[in-house]
Scaffold this motif. Structure first.
Motif, PDB file in Angstrom:
ATOM      1  N   ARG A 190      -7.941   4.576  -6.509  1.00 55.40           N
ATOM      2  CA  ARG A 190      -6.744   5.000  -5.777  1.00 55.40           C
ATOM      3  C   ARG A 190      -5.880   5.912  -6.634  1.00 55.40           C
ATOM      4  O   ARG A 190      -5.352   6.912  -6.162  1.00 55.40           O
ATOM      5  CB  ARG A 190      -5.941   3.777  -5.336  1.00 55.40           C
TER       6      ARG A 190
ATOM      7  N   SER B 143      -5.586  -1.911   3.868  1.00 54.59           N
ATOM      8  CA  SER B 143      -4.926  -3.218   3.860  1.00 54.59           C
ATOM      9  C   SER B 143      -4.801  -3.794   5.261  1.00 54.59           C
ATOM     10  O   SER B 143      -4.997  -4.993   5.475  1.00 54.59           O
ATOM     11  CB  SER B 143      -3.537  -3.102   3.227  1.00 54.59           C
TER      12      SER B 143
ATOM     13  N   ASN C 200      -4.494   3.558   1.847  1.00 55.18           N
ATOM     14  CA  ASN C 200      -4.235   2.207   1.356  1.00 55.18           C
ATOM     15  C   ASN C 200      -3.763   1.290   2.474  1.00 55.18           C
ATOM     16  O   ASN C 200      -4.170   0.133   2.580  1.00 55.18           O
ATOM     17  CB  ASN C 200      -3.169   2.232   0.257  1.00 55.18           C
ATOM     18  N   SER C 201      -2.873   1.829   3.330  1.00 53.20           N
ATOM     19  CA  SER C 201      -2.336   1.030   4.429  1.00 53.20           C
ATOM     20  C   SER C 201      -3.412   0.696   5.448  1.00 53.20           C
ATOM     21  O   SER C 201      -3.480  -0.432   5.954  1.00 53.20           O
ATOM     22  CB  SER C 201      -1.187   1.779   5.119  1.00 53.20           C
TER      23      SER C 201
ATOM     24  N   ALA D 269       0.833  -1.206   0.000  1.00 53.79           N
ATOM     25  CA  ALA D 269       0.000   0.000   0.000  1.00 53.79           C
ATOM     26  C   ALA D 269       0.864   1.252   0.000  1.00 53.79           C
ATOM     27  O   ALA D 269       0.583   2.223  -0.715  1.00 53.79           O
ATOM     28  CB  ALA D 269      -0.927  -0.009   1.210  1.00 53.79           C
TER      29      ALA D 269
END
Length: 418
Positions: free
Chosen positions: A352, A222, A218-219, A39
């Motif tokens: 994204r 995830s 994103n992190s 990510a």
């Protein structure tokens, strides 16, 4: 990378079900960490691609340096936590499993934890190569690391008669060597994006903010997504060693079904990033649709081949009786459900890349916890559906994602500027 995972499981399977189960538990935790790393590197890749699209390669190279800095620092801290907390972390996540399973997991985790900073170096450098269009280098480096790892596994397990450490040590060595080699390649003068001085590694607030504006959502996505998967792995661990082994083997095999989408998604980030950097918004939507069609075409070939060979593939893992039958049933079920996967998991790469990472984060968190986790406990603990109930809950998660992303994409007529 998937081949290494498959080879690891195949070789560890010769050591018995407790070894397979121990490695599987740690690999589920490692996948959480890898997804966070991916990510962060995705954020760096998108920002690099945007600067390349706007013809500013010098700044794109500086983004690569910032990406290397943030990933190495982050994964080094994670390594320290995992080494200090080893057994405590495993017990917290997976509860009471057989002592032999826990011992194997704890030993394996030491080697994989030590390799994380080197893995951060490798993936950050590989992302810089991909952003500038040199995907052949990252491919060859992956091939080199895979071969080194598999040969090491064979030597340690079959030659030196080691246990799970025979898988962990080659993993560590291959990641260290891979990190060193790819850094040296990145510094070659024929690269348009290379780290020209140590100043590129000095924290730059503006560039880090750009990377993290995509990398953090994103992190989080995830992390929470894979935390949910870890909870489900914990749920699997309550169903006994045969269920754990069958789930591990099936999960390993079906990873190949994800390869087309994950590969196309990595390319899609770069393509959409360059399109947006150049102001070509309609072209970005065109490529999203085109790559979606390609994903389905390749998936149809892989899925058909796997469906026809499932009993043979499962037999490679030395499972017998209930474990083998259950693993086969899980694989067949997954192949059929993959008709939903491209729409559910390739489409988010588009959002994204156009600056809507927060949107995909919210969708992933809600569908994971409401459908995948919530219904899994309902199916397993209330309806007594066993390990198959966990995958049925996952399919409900996919259905929800498909509906949301189709609606969102149809409403997005062009101009999400970041």
């Amino acid at each position: 990378m998937v081949l290494v995972g498959m080879a690891d499981v195949l070789m560890v399977a010769t050591l018995g079900e407790t070894a397979v189960s121990g490695v599987s538990l740690v690999d589920s935790l490692n996948m959480l960490l890898l997804q966070v790393l991916f990510a962060l590197t995705a954020g760096g890749t998108v920002i690099c691609a945007r600067f390349i699209g706007s013809k500013d390669e010098n700044t794109a190279a500086k983004v690569g340096g910032q990406l290397l800095f943030i990933t190495v620092v982050s994964l080094t801290l994670v390594t320290l936590v995992l080494l200090v907390g080893n057994c405590s972390i495993l017990s917290l996540m997976f509860g009471q499993v057989e002592k032999s399973v826990m011992d194997n997991a704890a030993l394996y985790m030491i080697f994989t934890s030590l390799s994380l900073p080197f893995l951060a170096i490798y993936h950050s450098a590989a992302s810089v190569f991909r952003a500038q269009g040199k995907t052949r280098i990252s491919m060859l480096m992956s091939l080199f690391m895979n071969v080194l790892n598999i040969l090491g596994n064979a030597i340690c397990i079959f030659g030196l008669r080691m246990g799970v450490e025979g898988v962990g040590i080659p993993t560590f060595i291959s990641r260290v060597v891979g990190a060193i080699v790819i850094l040296l390649l990145l510094q070659k003068k024929n690269n348009s994006l290379r780290i020209k001085s140590l100043s590129y590694l000095t924290p730059n607030g503006k560039l880090l903010k750009n990377i993290l504006s995509i990398g953090i959502p994103n992190s989080i996505e995830s992390s929470i997504f894979n935390l949910g998967k870890l909870i489900l792995q914990s749920l699997v661990s309550t169903l006994g060693t045969p269920a754990i082994a069958a789930f591990a083997v099936a999960s390993n095999l079906v990873t190949y079904l994800y390869l087309p989408g994950n590969a196309l998604g990595a390319g899609l980030l770069i393509i959409i990033g360059r399109c947006y950097g150049a102001g070509e918004y309609e072209q970005a939507r065109y490529y999203m649709k085109k790559l979606l069609v390609i994903n389905y075409a390749v998936l149809a070939i892989i899925g058909t081949a796997m469906y026809a060979t499932t009993p043979l593939l499962v037999s490679w893992y030395s499972l017998v009786g209930t474990s083998a039958d259950l693993a086969g049933a899980l694989v067949i079920s997954h192949i059929i459900a993959m008709i939903l996967w491209p729409l559910a998991f390739l489409t988010p790469y588009y959002f994204r890349a156009v600056g809507r990472a927060t949107f995909t984060m919210v969708v992933a968190v809600v569908t994971m916890w409401v459908f995948r986790v919530g219904f899994a406990y309902l199916f397993v603990n209330v309806l007594n559906m066993g390990v198959m109930g966990i995958w049925y809950a996952m399919y409900l998660d996919w259905v929800c994602r498909v509906v949301v992303y189709i609606i969102a994409f149809s409403r997005d007529k062009n101009k999400y500027r970041s």
